[in-house]
Scaffold this motif. Sequence first.
Motif, short mmCIF file in Angstrom:
data_model
loop_
_atom_site.label_atom_id
_atom_site.label_comp_id
_atom_site.label_asym_id
_atom_site.label_seq_id
_atom_site.Cartn_x
_atom_site.Cartn_y
_atom_site.Cartn_z
N ARG A 1 0.82 -1.21 0.00
CA ARG A 1 0.00 0.00 0.00
C ARG A 1 0.86 1.26 0.00
O ARG A 1 0.50 2.27 -0.63
CB ARG A 1 -0.92 0.00 1.23
N LEU A 2 2.00 1.20 0.65
CA LEU A 2 2.82 2.39 0.83
C LEU A 2 3.87 2.61 -0.26
O LEU A 2 4.32 3.74 -0.47
CB LEU A 2 3.51 2.33 2.19
N LEU A 3 4.28 1.55 -0.94
CA LEU A 3 5.33 1.67 -1.95
C LEU A 3 4.79 1.35 -3.34
O LEU A 3 4.05 0.37 -3.51
CB LEU A 3 6.50 0.73 -1.63
N ALA A 4 5.21 2.13 -4.32
CA ALA A 4 4.75 1.91 -5.69
C ALA A 4 5.25 0.60 -6.27
O ALA A 4 4.53 -0.09 -6.98
CB ALA A 4 5.21 3.07 -6.57
N ASP A 5 6.48 0.24 -5.97
CA ASP A 5 7.07 -1.00 -6.47
C ASP A 5 7.68 -1.75 -5.29
O ASP A 5 8.89 -1.76 -5.09
CB ASP A 5 8.14 -0.68 -7.52
#
Length: 115
Positions: free
Chosen positions: A67-71
Amino acid sequence: MPRDITILSPHVVDALDLATAARTVDDSLGVREIDGGAALQVFGGSGDAVLTVFSSDEVTVEGEIERLLADPPAVRLPVWWVDAVAPHGAEGERGVSVALRLALGLEAVCIVEDD
């Protein structure tokens, strides 16, 4: 604007870990507490910060990293989330090197955002 760095570690980051990583990169680097102990800062001979590492927060909830990191990288929970910043330029490159060395020493993942 500084460069944002995220470290996902199976261990809490402490001043000794950071000092060891800093000295591996450049033995003239020092570590100090700032903001009443809320963060640790790696600094060079001029006193200028090359890396600021904020306190570790434990992540235990499935899906939170995604949820917090794009990749997001694959990491096993629980994991310690550590935010850090390094300035742009040569001093910041030394800070990024310290963050990478820190992650290596902790068997952690280090994500450096490049704008």
